[in-house]
Design a protein around this motif. Structure first.
Motif, PDB file in Angstrom:
ATOM      1  N   PRO A  93      -0.380   0.806  35.366  1.00  0.00           N
ATOM      2  CA  PRO A  93      -0.964   1.115  34.058  1.00  0.00           C
ATOM      3  C   PRO A  93      -2.092   2.141  34.172  1.00  0.00           C
ATOM      4  CG  PRO A  93      -1.884  -0.919  34.882  1.00  0.00           C
ATOM      5  CD  PRO A  93      -0.821  -0.487  35.870  1.00  0.00           C
ATOM      6  N   LEU A  94      -2.515   2.450  35.393  1.00  0.00           N
ATOM      7  CA  LEU A  94      -3.689   3.291  35.583  1.00  0.00           C
ATOM      8  C   LEU A  94      -3.370   4.754  35.844  1.00  0.00           C
ATOM      9  CD1 LEU A  94      -5.730   0.826  37.812  1.00  0.00           C
ATOM     10  CD2 LEU A  94      -5.897   1.171  35.345  1.00  0.00           C
ATOM     11  N   THR A  95      -2.215   5.039  36.461  1.00  0.00           N
ATOM     12  CA  THR A  95      -1.928   6.419  36.836  1.00  0.00           C
ATOM     13  C   THR A  95      -0.431   6.627  37.055  1.00  0.00           C
ATOM     14  OG1 THR A  95      -2.304   8.128  38.512  1.00  0.00           O
ATOM     15  CG2 THR A  95      -2.403   5.863  39.266  1.00  0.00           C
ATOM     16  N   GLU A  96       0.025   7.821  36.795  1.00  0.00           N
ATOM     17  CA  GLU A  96       1.410   8.199  37.089  1.00  0.00           C
ATOM     18  C   GLU A  96       1.607   8.433  38.585  1.00  0.00           C
ATOM     19  OE1 GLU A  96       4.517   8.729  35.548  1.00  0.00           O
ATOM     20  OE2 GLU A  96       3.576   7.527  33.994  1.00  0.00           O
ATOM     21  N   GLN A  97       0.508   8.529  39.329  1.00  0.00           N
ATOM     22  CA  GLN A  97       0.566   8.813  40.758  1.00  0.00           C
ATOM     23  C   GLN A  97       0.890   7.588  41.599  1.00  0.00           C
ATOM     24  OE1 GLN A  97       0.290  12.039  41.586  1.00  0.00           O
ATOM     25  NE2 GLN A  97       0.016  12.346  39.392  1.00  0.00           N
ATOM     26  N   THR A 116     -16.412   3.433  40.966  1.00  0.00           N
ATOM     27  CA  THR A 116     -17.606   2.714  40.497  1.00  0.00           C
ATOM     28  C   THR A 116     -18.374   3.490  39.430  1.00  0.00           C
ATOM     29  OG1 THR A 116     -17.752   1.407  42.514  1.00  0.00           O
ATOM     30  CG2 THR A 116     -19.788   1.659  41.244  1.00  0.00           C
ATOM     31  N   PRO A 117     -18.623   4.795  39.581  1.00  0.00           N
ATOM     32  CA  PRO A 117     -19.332   5.519  38.506  1.00  0.00           C
ATOM     33  C   PRO A 117     -18.532   5.541  37.194  1.00  0.00           C
ATOM     34  CG  PRO A 117     -19.290   6.836  40.516  1.00  0.00           C
ATOM     35  CD  PRO A 117     -18.411   5.657  40.753  1.00  0.00           C
ATOM     36  N   ILE A 118     -17.220   5.656  37.301  1.00  0.00           N
ATOM     37  CA  ILE A 118     -16.381   5.643  36.092  1.00  0.00           C
ATOM     38  C   ILE A 118     -16.532   4.304  35.382  1.00  0.00           C
ATOM     39  CG2 ILE A 118     -13.989   5.694  35.245  1.00  0.00           C
ATOM     40  CD1 ILE A 118     -13.408   7.564  37.675  1.00  0.00           C
ATOM     41  N   HIS A 119     -16.476   3.224  36.168  1.00  0.00           N
ATOM     42  CA  HIS A 119     -16.623   1.888  35.582  1.00  0.00           C
ATOM     43  C   HIS A 119     -17.990   1.738  34.914  1.00  0.00           C
ATOM     44  CE1 HIS A 119     -16.202  -2.357  34.916  1.00  0.00           C
ATOM     45  NE2 HIS A 119     -17.254  -2.604  35.663  1.00  0.00           N
ATOM     46  N   ALA A 120     -19.052   2.215  35.567  1.00  0.00           N
ATOM     47  CA  ALA A 120     -20.400   2.118  34.998  1.00  0.00           C
ATOM     48  C   ALA A 120     -20.491   2.885  33.674  1.00  0.00           C
ATOM     49  CB  ALA A 120     -21.436   2.632  35.998  1.00  0.00           C
ATOM     50  N   MET A 121     -19.930   4.091  33.638  1.00  0.00           N
ATOM     51  CA  MET A 121     -19.976   4.888  32.406  1.00  0.00           C
ATOM     52  C   MET A 121     -19.176   4.230  31.286  1.00  0.00           C
ATOM     53  SD  MET A 121     -19.859   8.875  33.614  1.00  0.00           S
ATOM     54  CE  MET A 121     -18.458   8.692  34.689  1.00  0.00           C
ATOM     55  N   VAL A 122     -17.975   3.768  31.604  1.00  0.00           N
ATOM     56  CA  VAL A 122     -17.122   3.155  30.587  1.00  0.00           C
ATOM     57  C   VAL A 122     -17.760   1.866  30.056  1.00  0.00           C
ATOM     58  CG1 VAL A 122     -14.918   1.954  30.263  1.00  0.00           C
ATOM     59  CG2 VAL A 122     -14.964   4.194  31.361  1.00  0.00           C
ATOM     60  N   PHE A 162      -9.504  -9.206  29.806  1.00  0.00           N
ATOM     61  CA  PHE A 162      -8.410  -8.278  30.096  1.00  0.00           C
ATOM     62  C   PHE A 162      -7.155  -8.752  29.374  1.00  0.00           C
ATOM     63  CE2 PHE A 162      -4.953  -7.114  33.263  1.00  0.00           C
ATOM     64  CZ  PHE A 162      -4.955  -5.763  32.980  1.00  0.00           C
ATOM     65  N   GLU A 163      -6.395  -7.806  28.850  1.00  0.00           N
ATOM     66  CA  GLU A 163      -5.107  -8.125  28.255  1.00  0.00           C
ATOM     67  C   GLU A 163      -4.088  -7.136  28.800  1.00  0.00           C
ATOM     68  OE1 GLU A 163      -3.233  -9.488  24.007  1.00  0.00           O
ATOM     69  OE2 GLU A 163      -4.990  -8.207  23.970  1.00  0.00           O
ATOM     70  N   GLU A 164      -2.914  -7.661  29.146  1.00  0.00           N
ATOM     71  CA  GLU A 164      -1.868  -6.810  29.710  1.00  0.00           C
ATOM     72  C   GLU A 164      -0.550  -7.077  29.010  1.00  0.00           C
ATOM     73  OE1 GLU A 164      -1.277  -5.510  34.053  1.00  0.00           O
ATOM     74  OE2 GLU A 164       0.012  -7.283  33.829  1.00  0.00           O
ATOM     75  N   PRO A 223      -8.906  -3.928  27.634  1.00  0.00           N
ATOM     76  CA  PRO A 223      -9.613  -2.724  27.214  1.00  0.00           C
ATOM     77  C   PRO A 223     -10.045  -1.891  28.425  1.00  0.00           C
ATOM     78  CG  PRO A 223     -11.119  -4.575  27.136  1.00  0.00           C
ATOM     79  CD  PRO A 223      -9.765  -5.116  27.551  1.00  0.00           C
ATOM     80  N   MET A 224     -10.558  -0.726  28.148  1.00  0.00           N
ATOM     81  CA  MET A 224     -10.910   0.220  29.204  1.00  0.00           C
ATOM     82  C   MET A 224     -11.888  -0.351  30.250  1.00  0.00           C
ATOM     83  SD  MET A 224     -10.302   3.146  30.493  1.00  0.00           S
ATOM     84  CE  MET A 224      -9.684   4.282  29.284  1.00  0.00           C
ATOM     85  N   PRO A 225     -12.951  -1.087  29.856  1.00  0.00           N
ATOM     86  CA  PRO A 225     -13.832  -1.638  30.903  1.00  0.00           C
ATOM     87  C   PRO A 225     -13.088  -2.549  31.876  1.00  0.00           C
ATOM     88  CG  PRO A 225     -14.953  -1.696  28.797  1.00  0.00           C
ATOM     89  CD  PRO A 225     -13.504  -1.321  28.511  1.00  0.00           C
ATOM     90  N   ALA A 226     -12.110  -3.294  31.408  1.00  0.00           N
ATOM     91  CA  ALA A 226     -11.331  -4.151  32.310  1.00  0.00           C
ATOM     92  C   ALA A 226     -10.446  -3.305  33.219  1.00  0.00           C
ATOM     93  CB  ALA A 226     -10.489  -5.139  31.517  1.00  0.00           C
ATOM     94  N   LEU A 227      -9.898  -2.223  32.697  1.00  0.00           N
ATOM     95  CA  LEU A 227      -9.068  -1.348  33.525  1.00  0.00           C
ATOM     96  C   LEU A 227      -9.888  -0.694  34.633  1.00  0.00           C
ATOM     97  CD1 LEU A 227      -6.782   0.305  30.843  1.00  0.00           C
ATOM     98  CD2 LEU A 227      -6.125  -1.366  32.565  1.00  0.00           C
ATOM     99  N   THR A 228     -11.100  -0.261  34.311  1.00  0.00           N
ATOM    100  CA  THR A 228     -11.925   0.339  35.363  1.00  0.00           C
ATOM    101  C   THR A 228     -12.404  -0.722  36.348  1.00  0.00           C
ATOM    102  OG1 THR A 228     -13.907   0.312  33.959  1.00  0.00           O
ATOM    103  CG2 THR A 228     -12.587   2.354  33.989  1.00  0.00           C
ATOM    104  N   ALA A 229     -12.660  -1.947  35.870  1.00  0.00           N
ATOM    105  CA  ALA A 229     -12.985  -3.043  36.793  1.00  0.00           C
ATOM    106  C   ALA A 229     -11.804  -3.309  37.721  1.00  0.00           C
ATOM    107  CB  ALA A 229     -13.357  -4.306  36.010  1.00  0.00           C
ATOM    108  N   LEU A 230     -10.602  -3.216  37.182  1.00  0.00           N
ATOM    109  CA  LEU A 230      -9.394  -3.387  37.988  1.00  0.00           C
ATOM    110  C   LEU A 230      -9.289  -2.284  39.045  1.00  0.00           C
ATOM    111  CD1 LEU A 230      -7.005  -5.341  38.130  1.00  0.00           C
ATOM    112  CD2 LEU A 230      -5.796  -3.865  36.533  1.00  0.00           C
ATOM    113  N   MET A 231      -9.675  -1.060  38.661  1.00  0.00           N
ATOM    114  CA  MET A 231      -9.646   0.053  39.621  1.00  0.00           C
ATOM    115  C   MET A 231     -10.544  -0.216  40.823  1.00  0.00           C
ATOM    116  SD  MET A 231      -9.813   3.373  37.078  1.00  0.00           S
ATOM    117  CE  MET A 231      -9.982   4.566  38.397  1.00  0.00           C
ATOM    118  N   ILE A 232     -11.707  -0.823  40.599  1.00  0.00           N
ATOM    119  CA  ILE A 232     -12.640  -1.022  41.715  1.00  0.00           C
ATOM    120  C   ILE A 232     -12.381  -2.316  42.474  1.00  0.00           C
ATOM    121  CG2 ILE A 232     -14.439   0.464  40.790  1.00  0.00           C
ATOM    122  CD1 ILE A 232     -15.970  -2.015  39.922  1.00  0.00           C
TER     123      ILE A 232
END
Length: 172
Positions: free
Chosen positions: A40-44, A148-154, A92-94, A115-124
């Motif tokens: 859900p985070l990237t096409e890569q 981590t900076p992305i998560h903090a900003m979001v 988080f909802e999926e 929501p986005m904060p949960a997705l960035t938490a998932l990234m880290i």
């Protein structure tokens, strides 16, 4: 109901129970050998085969807690499942789109999260954990440091800025 439809319903029920119980072995038993998962985070990022999915599910069931499915729809070889959970302190909802093969095994999983904060938490949490499981500690540290900076900003924006955009009657 045909045997395939009954088997498909049984597979989906087993998948749900495995996720809610954090049971990696039971979840892997629902998968076809050539299963593909789209992130859900990237096409890569795509996982292929039960070995890669086993590592992913082990990491995911550590990062995503208290999974509780609330909605299911579908029939035949396609189902959509929805659950609520937590990633750390973030709600988080999926949504999961599951496609099944002729033997009623899951052959394709496409994930969508909010929501986005949960997705960035998932990234880290999930990304670095998966990299560590693969013996790639340097990549794990790099992933955590870059996310981590992305998560903090979001998270900050979600708490402080987004509420300012609500209609005046809804602001508290």
């Amino acid at each position: 109901m045909s045997k395939t439809l009954h088997s498909a319903a049984a597979t989906v029920a087993s998948w749900r129970a495995a996720a809610e119980g954090g049971d990696v072995d039971a979840a892997v038993a629902c998968l076809s050998r050539d299963v593909v998962l789209s992130s859900p985070l990237t096409e890569q990022f795509r996982l292929e085969g039960t070995d890669q999915l086993r590592d992913f599910l082990t990491s995911a069931f550590t990062a995503v807690e208290d999974i509780r499915f609330h909605t299911q729809t579908g029939e035949g070889d396609a189902y959509a499942l929805f659950y609520r959970a937590r990633v750390g302190s973030q709600p988080f909802e999926e949504a999961q789109l599951l496609r099944l093969d002729d033997e009623a095994r899951i052959k394709e999983i496409t994930l969508f999260g909010r929501p986005m904060p949960a997705l960035t938490a998932l990234m880290i949490t999930l990304g670095p954990e998966l990299a560590r499981r693969q013996g790639r500690r340097g990549i794990a540290a790099l992933m955590r440091a870059s996310a981590t900076p992305i998560h903090a900003m979001v998270t900050s924006g979600d708490r402080r800025v987004v509420p300012l955009t609500r209609p005046a009657a809804q602001r508290t």
